[in-house]
Motif scaffolding. Structure first.
Motif, mmCIF file in Angstrom:
data_model
loop_
_atom_site.group_PDB
_atom_site.id
_atom_site.type_symbol
_atom_site.label_atom_id
_atom_site.label_comp_id
_atom_site.label_asym_id
_atom_site.label_seq_id
_atom_site.Cartn_x
_atom_site.Cartn_y
_atom_site.Cartn_z
ATOM 1 N N ARG A 124 2.846 31.819 0.557
ATOM 2 C CA ARG A 124 1.497 32.414 0.512
ATOM 3 C C ARG A 124 1.517 33.847 1.031
ATOM 4 N NH1 ARG A 124 -2.781 32.570 5.068
ATOM 5 N NH2 ARG A 124 -4.519 33.570 3.976
ATOM 6 N N ALA A 125 2.184 34.084 2.183
ATOM 7 C CA ALA A 125 2.206 35.419 2.770
ATOM 8 C C ALA A 125 2.917 36.411 1.856
ATOM 9 C CB ALA A 125 2.880 35.376 4.134
ATOM 10 N N HIS A 126 3.987 35.959 1.183
ATOM 11 C CA HIS A 126 4.688 36.853 0.265
ATOM 12 C C HIS A 126 3.784 37.239 -0.902
ATOM 13 C CE1 HIS A 126 7.273 37.617 -3.311
ATOM 14 N NE2 HIS A 126 7.819 38.458 -2.467
ATOM 15 N N ALA A 127 3.067 36.270 -1.443
ATOM 16 C CA ALA A 127 2.169 36.560 -2.562
ATOM 17 C C ALA A 127 1.069 37.534 -2.139
ATOM 18 C CB ALA A 127 1.559 35.262 -3.091
ATOM 19 N N VAL A 128 0.512 37.332 -0.950
ATOM 20 C CA VAL A 128 -0.538 38.223 -0.450
ATOM 21 C C VAL A 128 0.024 39.613 -0.202
ATOM 22 C CG1 VAL A 128 -2.102 38.673 1.482
ATOM 23 C CG2 VAL A 128 -1.909 36.363 0.544
ATOM 24 N N GLY A 129 1.204 39.689 0.434
ATOM 25 C CA GLY A 129 1.811 40.985 0.716
ATOM 26 C C GLY A 129 2.168 41.743 -0.542
ATOM 27 N N LYS A 130 2.701 41.042 -1.518
ATOM 28 C CA LYS A 130 3.059 41.687 -2.786
ATOM 29 C C LYS A 130 1.839 42.290 -3.450
ATOM 30 C CE LYS A 130 5.327 40.657 -7.205
ATOM 31 N NZ LYS A 130 5.987 39.591 -8.007
ATOM 32 N N GLN A 131 0.723 41.589 -3.404
ATOM 33 C CA GLN A 131 -0.501 42.073 -4.022
ATOM 34 C C GLN A 131 -1.107 43.245 -3.238
ATOM 35 O OE1 GLN A 131 -1.840 41.033 -6.889
ATOM 36 N NE2 GLN A 131 -3.605 42.430 -6.748
ATOM 37 N N GLY A 147 9.257 46.680 2.573
ATOM 38 C CA GLY A 147 8.881 46.431 3.958
ATOM 39 C C GLY A 147 8.765 44.959 4.287
ATOM 40 N N PRO A 148 7.656 44.561 4.938
ATOM 41 C CA PRO A 148 7.487 43.159 5.344
ATOM 42 C C PRO A 148 7.541 42.182 4.171
ATOM 43 C CG PRO A 148 5.876 44.560 6.433
ATOM 44 C CD PRO A 148 6.549 45.415 5.404
ATOM 45 N N THR A 149 7.051 42.603 3.012
ATOM 46 C CA THR A 149 7.077 41.714 1.852
ATOM 47 C C THR A 149 8.505 41.384 1.448
ATOM 48 O OG1 THR A 149 5.051 42.807 1.093
ATOM 49 C CG2 THR A 149 6.158 41.344 -0.460
ATOM 50 N N LYS A 150 9.391 42.362 1.529
ATOM 51 C CA LYS A 150 10.800 42.122 1.208
ATOM 52 C C LYS A 150 11.416 41.137 2.186
ATOM 53 C CE LYS A 150 15.240 44.465 0.611
ATOM 54 N NZ LYS A 150 15.956 45.776 0.645
ATOM 55 N N ILE A 151 11.094 41.285 3.477
ATOM 56 C CA ILE A 151 11.615 40.354 4.479
ATOM 57 C C ILE A 151 11.102 38.947 4.202
ATOM 58 C CG2 ILE A 151 11.621 39.770 6.928
ATOM 59 C CD1 ILE A 151 11.438 42.739 7.548
ATOM 60 N N LEU A 152 9.842 38.827 3.819
ATOM 61 C CA LEU A 152 9.287 37.512 3.498
ATOM 62 C C LEU A 152 9.991 36.894 2.296
ATOM 63 C CD1 LEU A 152 5.493 38.255 4.014
ATOM 64 C CD2 LEU A 152 6.877 36.656 5.355
ATOM 65 N N ARG A 153 10.265 37.712 1.279
ATOM 66 C CA ARG A 153 10.969 37.203 0.105
ATOM 67 C C ARG A 153 12.357 36.698 0.478
ATOM 68 N NH1 ARG A 153 11.196 41.549 -2.587
ATOM 69 N NH2 ARG A 153 13.388 42.064 -2.307
ATOM 70 N N GLU A 154 13.086 37.480 1.278
ATOM 71 C CA GLU A 154 14.439 37.096 1.669
ATOM 72 C C GLU A 154 14.417 35.879 2.579
ATOM 73 O OE1 GLU A 154 15.804 40.701 3.429
ATOM 74 O OE2 GLU A 154 16.376 41.607 1.500
ATOM 75 N N THR A 155 13.427 35.806 3.468
ATOM 76 C CA THR A 155 13.312 34.641 4.348
ATOM 77 C C THR A 155 12.999 33.389 3.548
ATOM 78 O OG1 THR A 155 12.528 36.058 6.153
ATOM 79 C CG2 THR A 155 12.142 33.695 6.369
ATOM 80 N N GLY A 156 12.111 33.503 2.561
ATOM 81 C CA GLY A 156 11.802 32.362 1.710
ATOM 82 C C GLY A 156 13.017 31.874 0.953
ATOM 83 N N ARG A 157 13.810 32.785 0.418
ATOM 84 C CA ARG A 157 15.027 32.397 -0.297
ATOM 85 C C ARG A 157 16.011 31.712 0.635
ATOM 86 N NH1 ARG A 157 15.986 37.960 -3.855
ATOM 87 N NH2 ARG A 157 14.371 37.545 -5.439
ATOM 88 N N TRP A 158 16.096 32.207 1.860
ATOM 89 C CA TRP A 158 16.978 31.584 2.856
ATOM 90 C C TRP A 158 16.524 30.153 3.148
ATOM 91 C CZ3 TRP A 158 15.841 30.893 8.368
ATOM 92 C CH2 TRP A 158 16.954 30.485 9.119
ATOM 93 N N LEU A 159 15.246 29.935 3.345
ATOM 94 C CA LEU A 159 14.737 28.594 3.636
ATOM 95 C C LEU A 159 14.991 27.624 2.486
ATOM 96 C CD1 LEU A 159 11.291 29.444 5.295
ATOM 97 C CD2 LEU A 159 13.403 28.766 6.443
ATOM 98 N N GLU A 160 14.954 28.119 1.259
ATOM 99 C CA GLU A 160 15.146 27.251 0.103
ATOM 100 C C GLU A 160 16.553 26.672 0.023
ATOM 101 O OE1 GLU A 160 13.145 26.074 -2.104
ATOM 102 O OE2 GLU A 160 11.327 27.131 -1.466
#
Length: 291
Positions: free
Chosen positions: A196-203, A209-222
């Protein structure tokens, strides 16, 4: 010697989810006695120093052990992990290998890419090209998996707070003040929040910045079992904090409020919350420059 000023984001997977060969090694480590969460930073520091005190010094921990050996693990039970109604954690035990060899290799590759030549020469006991080749080889062994621990020196990356429930913070007091500040969360809840936070940040602010970190963190969790647990731990950073600092710390609440404000289009709220976070964590990050 003080604990390293390092914060951690960790994943604990069900022991039963590992391949049989790794599961056997992890079971042995659990039986010998897991590392206490409050001692994890000191354990990592001790292992690293021992590699430098051997004759000759080792470039990375565990050079004389077989690939995939797991001597140091942290352990949780599912009952220690708060979770939402749609999340499942376990079965237990949940284990987090410290993955020291792989993490040190990745850090060394980054150091060799960023450090100036005089610093590389002073820090390394071997030729830089040899060190890069050896570290890169170890990193390549991780291609089928992922390290279970991410770390950050002197501060906590603000996007990490997206994963946790602000109300579930655990503060452990000690004789000299606060010993530990941490959160635990079910993997399903962490993934839902970061998505959710990545989608909000991207929009709102784009992919950097923070959106990139969220994307990378999400991929790591997966890359981990869906019934795992995630832990955000201030680690040795609590040594820099007074009791009033801990009481005044609303980082998780502020980050969640920023995501909400981005979603509703409230830039004033975003700005006010971010300024507070920058002031709070800037004091600790600034100490790195004077250390």
């Amino acid at each position: 010697m003080p604990e390293p000023f390092v914060a951690y984001l960790r994943v604990y997977e069900p022991l039963s989810s590992f391949e049989s060969s790794v599961r056997e090694q992890l079971s042995g480590a659990v039986e010998r006695g897991p590392v206490q969460q409050s001692r994890a930073g000191l354990r990592e520091q001790d292992v690293w120093l021992r590699t430098q005190l051997t004759a000759p010094p080792q470039l990375l921990p565990g050079e004389n052990r077989r690939r995939g050996s797991a001597d140091d693990v942290l352990v949780l039970s599912p009952e220690q992990v708060p979770s939402g109604p749609a999340a499942t954690v376990g079965p237990g035990p949940l284990v987090c290998p410290l993955d020291l060899r792989g993490r040190c290799a990745a850090a060394l590759v980054g150091f060799l890419g960023d450090a100036d030549v005089p610093l590389r020469t002073a820090a390394l006991s071997v030729d830089a090209d040899h060190a890069r080749a050896q570290a890169s080889s170890v990193v390549s062994e991780l291609s089928d998996g992922a390290v279970h621990v991410l770390s950050s020196t002197w501060t906590v990356p603000l996007p990490w707070f997206v994963l946790v429930d602000p109300q579930e913070r655990e503060v452990v007091a000690g004789e000299r003040g606060t010993d530990r500040v941490s959160w635990r969360v079910a993997m399903a809840d962490a993934r839902r929040r970061v998505t959710r936070a990545h989608a909000v940040g991207k929009q709102s602010i784009g992919e950097d910045g923070p959106t990139k970190i969220l994307r990378e963190t999400g991929r790591w969790l997966e890359r981990f079992h869906p019934h795992s647990a995630v832990e955000l731990d201030y680690g040795g950073l609590v040594q820099l904090m007074s009791e009033s600092d801990v009481e005044a710390d609303t980082s998780a609440e502020d980050v969640h409020a920023i995501v909400d404000a981005m979603e509703t289009g409230d830039p004033d709220e975003v700005s006010a919350r971010y300024e507070g976070l920058r002031d709070f964590w800037g004091e600790f990050a600034a100490r790195e420059r004077h250390n």
